[in-house]
Design a protein around this motif. Structure first.
Motif, PDB file in Angstrom:
ATOM      1  N   UNK A   1      86.939  38.819  43.370  1.00 40.10           N
ATOM      2  CA  UNK A   1      85.721  39.358  42.816  1.00 40.10           C
ATOM      3  C   UNK A   1      85.974  40.799  42.421  1.00 40.10           C
ATOM      4  N   UNK A   2      85.578  41.144  41.208  1.00 40.36           N
ATOM      5  CA  UNK A   2      85.738  42.514  40.746  1.00 40.36           C
ATOM      6  C   UNK A   2      84.378  43.191  40.649  1.00 40.36           C
ATOM      7  N   UNK A   3      84.391  44.485  40.784  1.00 38.56           N
ATOM      8  CA  UNK A   3      83.180  45.290  40.757  1.00 38.56           C
ATOM      9  C   UNK A   3      83.310  46.294  39.622  1.00 38.56           C
ATOM     10  N   UNK A   4      82.211  46.582  38.978  1.00 42.77           N
ATOM     11  CA  UNK A   4      82.219  47.610  37.946  1.00 42.77           C
ATOM     12  C   UNK A   4      80.860  48.295  37.928  1.00 42.77           C
ATOM     13  N   UNK A   5      80.869  49.575  37.522  1.00 47.37           N
ATOM     14  CA  UNK A   5      79.577  50.249  37.422  1.00 47.37           C
ATOM     15  C   UNK A   5      78.814  49.678  36.231  1.00 47.37           C
ATOM     16  N   UNK A   6      77.513  49.644  36.313  1.00 44.64           N
ATOM     17  CA  UNK A   6      76.727  49.263  35.153  1.00 44.64           C
ATOM     18  C   UNK A   6      76.998  50.275  34.054  1.00 44.64           C
ATOM     19  N   UNK A   7      76.899  49.862  32.790  1.00 41.56           N
ATOM     20  CA  UNK A   7      77.261  50.765  31.689  1.00 41.56           C
ATOM     21  C   UNK A   7      76.473  52.074  31.669  1.00 41.56           C
ATOM     22  N   UNK A   8      75.294  52.100  32.230  1.00 41.32           N
ATOM     23  CA  UNK A   8      74.467  53.312  32.206  1.00 41.32           C
ATOM     24  C   UNK A   8      74.683  54.204  33.431  1.00 41.32           C
ATOM     25  N   UNK A   9      75.715  53.910  34.226  1.00 46.29           N
ATOM     26  CA  UNK A   9      75.995  54.678  35.441  1.00 46.29           C
ATOM     27  C   UNK A   9      77.220  55.566  35.222  1.00 46.29           C
ATOM     28  N   UNK A  10      77.099  56.819  35.611  1.00 44.70           N
ATOM     29  CA  UNK A  10      78.205  57.755  35.557  1.00 44.70           C
ATOM     30  C   UNK A  10      78.483  58.245  36.967  1.00 44.70           C
ATOM     31  N   UNK A  11      79.752  58.259  37.366  1.00 46.54           N
ATOM     32  CA  UNK A  11      80.133  58.740  38.701  1.00 46.54           C
ATOM     33  C   UNK A  11      80.910  60.038  38.540  1.00 46.54           C
ATOM     34  N   UNK A  12      80.699  60.952  39.476  1.00 44.76           N
ATOM     35  CA  UNK A  12      81.409  62.221  39.453  1.00 44.76           C
ATOM     36  C   UNK A  12      81.576  62.731  40.875  1.00 44.76           C
TER      37      UNK A  12
ATOM     38  N   UNK B   1      71.714  56.971  34.109  1.00 42.12           N
ATOM     39  CA  UNK B   1      71.236  57.648  32.910  1.00 42.12           C
ATOM     40  C   UNK B   1      69.986  57.000  32.332  1.00 42.12           C
ATOM     41  N   UNK B   2      69.821  55.729  32.555  1.00 38.47           N
ATOM     42  CA  UNK B   2      68.656  55.043  32.019  1.00 38.47           C
ATOM     43  C   UNK B   2      67.374  55.457  32.751  1.00 38.47           C
ATOM     44  N   UNK B   3      67.466  55.594  34.074  1.00 38.83           N
ATOM     45  CA  UNK B   3      66.283  55.934  34.867  1.00 38.83           C
ATOM     46  C   UNK B   3      66.219  57.417  35.219  1.00 38.83           C
ATOM     47  N   UNK B   4      67.282  58.169  34.915  1.00 39.35           N
ATOM     48  CA  UNK B   4      67.295  59.593  35.223  1.00 39.35           C
ATOM     49  C   UNK B   4      67.320  59.881  36.714  1.00 39.35           C
ATOM     50  N   UNK B   5      68.002  59.033  37.495  1.00 33.06           N
ATOM     51  CA  UNK B   5      68.058  59.195  38.951  1.00 33.06           C
ATOM     52  C   UNK B   5      69.490  59.432  39.402  1.00 33.06           C
ATOM     53  N   UNK B   6      69.624  60.259  40.426  1.00 32.66           N
ATOM     54  CA  UNK B   6      70.912  60.532  41.062  1.00 32.66           C
ATOM     55  C   UNK B   6      70.979  59.802  42.390  1.00 32.66           C
ATOM     56  N   UNK B   7      72.175  59.344  42.735  1.00 35.57           N
ATOM     57  CA  UNK B   7      72.436  58.726  44.028  1.00 35.57           C
ATOM     58  C   UNK B   7      73.672  59.402  44.600  1.00 35.57           C
ATOM     59  N   UNK B   8      73.583  59.898  45.806  1.00 35.21           N
ATOM     60  CA  UNK B   8      74.716  60.581  46.417  1.00 35.21           C
ATOM     61  C   UNK B   8      75.315  59.729  47.516  1.00 35.21           C
ATOM     62  N   UNK B   9      76.629  59.571  47.458  1.00 38.05           N
ATOM     63  CA  UNK B   9      77.373  58.867  48.499  1.00 38.05           C
ATOM     64  C   UNK B   9      78.168  59.894  49.290  1.00 38.05           C
TER      65      UNK B   9
ATOM     66  N   UNK C   1      74.311  47.196  44.756  1.00 36.52           N
ATOM     67  CA  UNK C   1      73.925  46.064  43.913  1.00 36.52           C
ATOM     68  C   UNK C   1      72.411  46.014  43.751  1.00 36.52           C
ATOM     69  N   UNK C   2      71.678  46.194  44.849  1.00 36.85           N
ATOM     70  CA  UNK C   2      70.214  46.165  44.800  1.00 36.85           C
ATOM     71  C   UNK C   2      69.668  47.282  43.902  1.00 36.85           C
ATOM     72  N   UNK C   3      70.328  48.429  43.898  1.00 33.73           N
ATOM     73  CA  UNK C   3      69.903  49.558  43.068  1.00 33.73           C
ATOM     74  C   UNK C   3      70.414  49.421  41.628  1.00 33.73           C
ATOM     75  N   UNK C   4      71.106  48.330  41.366  1.00 35.07           N
ATOM     76  CA  UNK C   4      71.679  48.040  40.032  1.00 35.07           C
ATOM     77  C   UNK C   4      72.651  49.125  39.568  1.00 35.07           C
ATOM     78  N   UNK C   5      73.429  49.635  40.538  1.00 29.78           N
ATOM     79  CA  UNK C   5      74.435  50.636  40.205  1.00 29.78           C
ATOM     80  C   UNK C   5      75.780  49.999  39.925  1.00 29.78           C
ATOM     81  N   UNK C   6      76.042  48.852  40.529  1.00 28.35           N
ATOM     82  CA  UNK C   6      77.287  48.105  40.270  1.00 28.35           C
ATOM     83  C   UNK C   6      76.947  46.654  40.011  1.00 28.35           C
TER      84      UNK C   6
END
Length: 87
Positions: free
Chosen positions: A1-12, A25-33, A80-85
């Motif tokens: 199984x492979x994982x990928x970020x949704x196209x509208x997600x940017x990681x830094x 970028x679609x919802x204008x929300x940040x998530x910090x890990x 996955x639930x947050x639709x980030x990957x």
């Protein structure tokens, strides 16, 4: 199984503390890990398996494999639930 970020997600990498910030970028929300979450995410996005991510956690932090597997599963479910990957 492979994982990928949704196209509208940017990681830094964050500047102020170790970890990873994801921008939806679609919802204008940040998530910090935190550092551990960033390690798991990088492993999965680098074509690593959840088992490989758990093994990395045990080697780096000395946790049990059972605990590490649970941590990986919880983070993956949350991302996955947050639709980030996607899988």
């Amino acid at each position: 199984m492979t994982f990928s970020p949704n196209p509208h997600i940017t990681a830094t990498a964050t500047v102020t503390e170790p970890g990873t910030v994801l921008l939806d970028q679609r919802r204008g929300r940040y998530f910090q890990l935190n550092t551990t979450g960033g390690l798991i995410l990088r492993t999965l996005l680098g074509n690593g398996s959840p088992e490989q991510a758990a093994t990395m956690l045990t080697e780096r932090y000395g946790t049990t494999l059972q605990q590490a597997r649970g941590d990986v599963t919880r983070l993956l479910n949350a991302l996955t639930a947050a639709r980030l990957v996607t899988t």
